[in-house]
Design a protein around this motif. Structure first.
Motif, PDB file in Angstrom:
ATOM      1  N   GLU A   8      42.967  36.908  42.835  1.00  0.00           N
ATOM      2  CA  GLU A   8      44.126  36.873  43.428  1.00  0.00           C
ATOM      3  C   GLU A   8      45.146  36.041  42.512  1.00  0.00           C
ATOM      4  O   GLU A   8      46.487  36.562  42.537  1.00  0.00           O
ATOM      5  N   GLN A   9      44.547  35.240  41.774  1.00  0.00           N
ATOM      6  CA  GLN A   9      45.617  34.664  40.645  1.00  0.00           C
ATOM      7  C   GLN A   9      46.097  35.356  39.879  1.00  0.00           C
ATOM      8  O   GLN A   9      47.454  35.426  39.518  1.00  0.00           O
ATOM      9  N   VAL A  10      45.101  36.455  39.369  1.00  0.00           N
ATOM     10  CA  VAL A  10      45.371  37.394  38.344  1.00  0.00           C
ATOM     11  C   VAL A  10      46.613  38.355  38.745  1.00  0.00           C
ATOM     12  O   VAL A  10      47.659  38.777  38.208  1.00  0.00           O
ATOM     13  N   ARG A  11      46.383  38.863  40.094  1.00  0.00           N
ATOM     14  CA  ARG A  11      47.248  39.670  40.632  1.00  0.00           C
ATOM     15  C   ARG A  11      48.687  39.174  40.800  1.00  0.00           C
ATOM     16  O   ARG A  11      49.451  39.723  40.612  1.00  0.00           O
ATOM     17  N   SER A  12      48.650  37.995  41.439  1.00  0.00           N
ATOM     18  CA  SER A  12      49.907  37.138  41.533  1.00  0.00           C
ATOM     19  C   SER A  12      50.599  36.991  40.308  1.00  0.00           C
ATOM     20  O   SER A  12      51.916  37.352  40.351  1.00  0.00           O
ATOM     21  N   ALA A  13      49.806  36.691  39.093  1.00  0.00           N
ATOM     22  CA  ALA A  13      50.663  36.425  37.682  1.00  0.00           C
ATOM     23  C   ALA A  13      51.184  37.697  37.532  1.00  0.00           C
ATOM     24  O   ALA A  13      52.343  37.798  36.566  1.00  0.00           O
ATOM     25  N   SER A  14      50.375  38.801  37.446  1.00  0.00           N
ATOM     26  CA  SER A  14      50.358  40.295  37.095  1.00  0.00           C
ATOM     27  C   SER A  14      52.042  40.563  37.771  1.00  0.00           C
ATOM     28  O   SER A  14      53.013  41.211  37.068  1.00  0.00           O
ATOM     29  N   ARG A  15      52.066  40.476  39.197  1.00  0.00           N
ATOM     30  CA  ARG A  15      53.392  40.783  39.935  1.00  0.00           C
ATOM     31  C   ARG A  15      54.546  39.958  39.210  1.00  0.00           C
ATOM     32  O   ARG A  15      55.490  40.622  39.171  1.00  0.00           O
ATOM     33  N   THR A  16      54.360  38.749  39.042  1.00  0.00           N
ATOM     34  CA  THR A  16      55.320  37.845  38.540  1.00  0.00           C
ATOM     35  C   THR A  16      55.993  38.481  37.200  1.00  0.00           C
ATOM     36  O   THR A  16      57.197  38.371  36.833  1.00  0.00           O
ATOM     37  N   MET A  17      54.733  38.620  36.332  1.00  0.00           N
ATOM     38  CA  MET A  17      55.193  38.974  35.100  1.00  0.00           C
ATOM     39  C   MET A  17      56.073  40.656  34.887  1.00  0.00           C
ATOM     40  O   MET A  17      56.844  40.746  34.143  1.00  0.00           O
ATOM     41  N   VAL A  18      55.397  41.416  35.849  1.00  0.00           N
ATOM     42  CA  VAL A  18      56.310  42.690  35.885  1.00  0.00           C
ATOM     43  C   VAL A  18      57.774  42.564  36.431  1.00  0.00           C
ATOM     44  O   VAL A  18      58.586  43.007  35.832  1.00  0.00           O
ATOM     45  N   ARG A  19      58.077  41.602  37.297  1.00  0.00           N
ATOM     46  CA  ARG A  19      59.320  41.219  37.799  1.00  0.00           C
ATOM     47  C   ARG A  19      60.014  40.679  36.570  1.00  0.00           C
ATOM     48  O   ARG A  19      61.375  41.182  36.217  1.00  0.00           O
ATOM     49  N   GLU A  20      59.378  39.540  36.009  1.00  0.00           N
ATOM     50  CA  GLU A  20      60.349  38.708  35.128  1.00  0.00           C
ATOM     51  C   GLU A  20      60.575  39.488  33.881  1.00  0.00           C
ATOM     52  O   GLU A  20      61.499  39.295  33.039  1.00  0.00           O
ATOM     53  N   LEU A  21      59.612  40.337  33.352  1.00  0.00           N
ATOM     54  CA  LEU A  21      59.727  41.136  32.139  1.00  0.00           C
ATOM     55  C   LEU A  21      60.696  42.236  32.378  1.00  0.00           C
ATOM     56  O   LEU A  21      61.181  43.017  31.443  1.00  0.00           O
ATOM     57  N   GLY A  22      61.113  42.747  33.601  1.00  0.00           N
ATOM     58  CA  GLY A  22      62.256  43.708  33.882  1.00  0.00           C
ATOM     59  C   GLY A  22      61.624  44.885  34.211  1.00  0.00           C
ATOM     60  O   GLY A  22      62.460  45.972  34.424  1.00  0.00           O
ATOM     61  N   PHE A  23      60.082  45.200  34.477  1.00  0.00           N
ATOM     62  CA  PHE A  23      59.774  46.367  34.779  1.00  0.00           C
ATOM     63  C   PHE A  23      60.139  46.960  36.149  1.00  0.00           C
ATOM     64  O   PHE A  23      59.969  48.100  36.450  1.00  0.00           O
ATOM     65  N   MET A  24      60.565  46.121  37.049  1.00  0.00           N
ATOM     66  CA  MET A  24      61.262  46.654  38.373  1.00  0.00           C
ATOM     67  C   MET A  24      62.439  47.176  38.083  1.00  0.00           C
ATOM     68  O   MET A  24      62.888  47.989  38.968  1.00  0.00           O
TER      69      MET A  24
END
Length: 314
Positions: A8-24
């Motif tokens: 769950e920590q990895v999944r949460s971090a992955s979601r944050t990275m996707v948003r912050e790096l601009g992939f959304m």
């Protein structure tokens, strides 16, 4: 055993990275291009030149998606095509001078983004992040490759009619050619009627049909009609694969079964008709001895396309 809390920590971090790096967003890295297009430029910058098929493998995308994206990048002046040195039939993709400048801007943007984020951290924390992310990325890539290989290994080739064959073959053709050529209801109806008529002639030993199946679902098909052309020639018809099954050798397996059948039946030649622009299929045909023998414009399917005839002589 993996601790669920770590997952769950990895999944949460992955979601944050996707948003912050601009992939959304619809564009990435300060460019006007989509994330997949940006990664195409990055892969070509790293490898120098790749074919569309190699890009499919590197990016993990469907061939149709890569083809459309590559066409847009060529039109935008970022990529160019050239003939392969070893095989002139293969088209190599590479960056133009404009594409190289765009790539430099992408690298500069990414370096700024990552460097700014790492500044508050200690060197030890920076190393930990770099090593951990690299290990995680490689694990994801390995998992994807193994999943694709496992799926391909589970696909079985079988011959003969089975319930649902006619509808499924019509569905696969309609789905693919609506995207590729803009064909609609008329084309689907023609395919369904043709397959239905042919299925009633499978008792003739000169006719045969093969399907690729995954978990009981038809994901590919190919037929040899030994009657409709006459002149002791075989007609290769309805060769199609689901998008997720292309590139794994299933198409070659189906074609090999069909060619072996034709050789045993001693047909003088095998004819097939297709449409210009299906380069991966063309390379496969030519690698198995087919040659382009005729080409002309036609609109019998409701949309103007260039029809091609390929022949393989005994």
């Amino acid at each position: 055993m993996i601790d669920p809390s770590v997952v769950e920590q990895v999944r949460s971090a992955s979601r944050t990275m996707v948003r912050e790096l601009g992939f959304m967003r619809t564009t990435l890295a300060g460019t006007r291009y989509s994330p997949s297009a940006v990664h195409t430029l990055l892969e070509l910058g790293e490898h120098g030149a790749l074919t569309s098929a190699q890009l499919v493998q590197e990016l993990g995308l469907e061939k149709s998606s890569v083809s459309r994206m590559v066409a847009k990048l060529i039109q935008s002046g970022e990529l160019e095509e050239s003939r392969g040195e070893e095989d002139g039939r293969t088209k190599q993709l590479s960056l133009t001078e404009q594409g190289k400048r765009t790539l430099e801007e992408i690298h500069a943007y990414g370096q700024m983004q990552v460097s700014s984020a790492l500044v508050p951290l200690t060197q030890q924390e920076q190393q930990t992040i770099a090593q951990g992310l690299n290990a995680y990325a490689q694990a994801l890539k390995t998992y994807r490759q193994e999943t694709v290989e496992t799926a391909a290994a589970k696909i079985q080739i079988a011959s003969g009619y089975r319930p649902g064959l006619i509808g499924r073959m019509a569905e696969m053709h309609a789905s693919f050619y609506s995207r590729h050529s803009g064909f609609g209801q008329f084309f689907e109806s023609q395919v369904a009627a043709g397959v239905a008529e042919f299925a009633g002639r499978l008792n003739n030993t000169r006719n045969a049909i093969w399907v690729a199946e995954s978990a009981g679902r038809i994901v590919g098909s190919l037929a040899i009609d030994g009657e409709d052309l006459g002149n002791d020639e075989a007609h290769l018809r309805w060769f199609i694969l689901d998008d997720g099954c292309r590139g794994g050798g299933i198409g070659r397996h189906l074609l090999t079964e069909a060619l072996d059948f034709c050789d045993r039946q001693n047909f003088s030649a095998i004819q097939l008709w297709t449409f210009k622009g299906l380069e991966a299929a063309r390379r496969l045909y030519e690698s198995l001895g087919f040659e382009l023998t005729h080409e002309e414009q036609g609109n019998q399917w409701g949309t103007a396309v260039t029809e091609q005839q390929f022949t393989r002589k005994r």
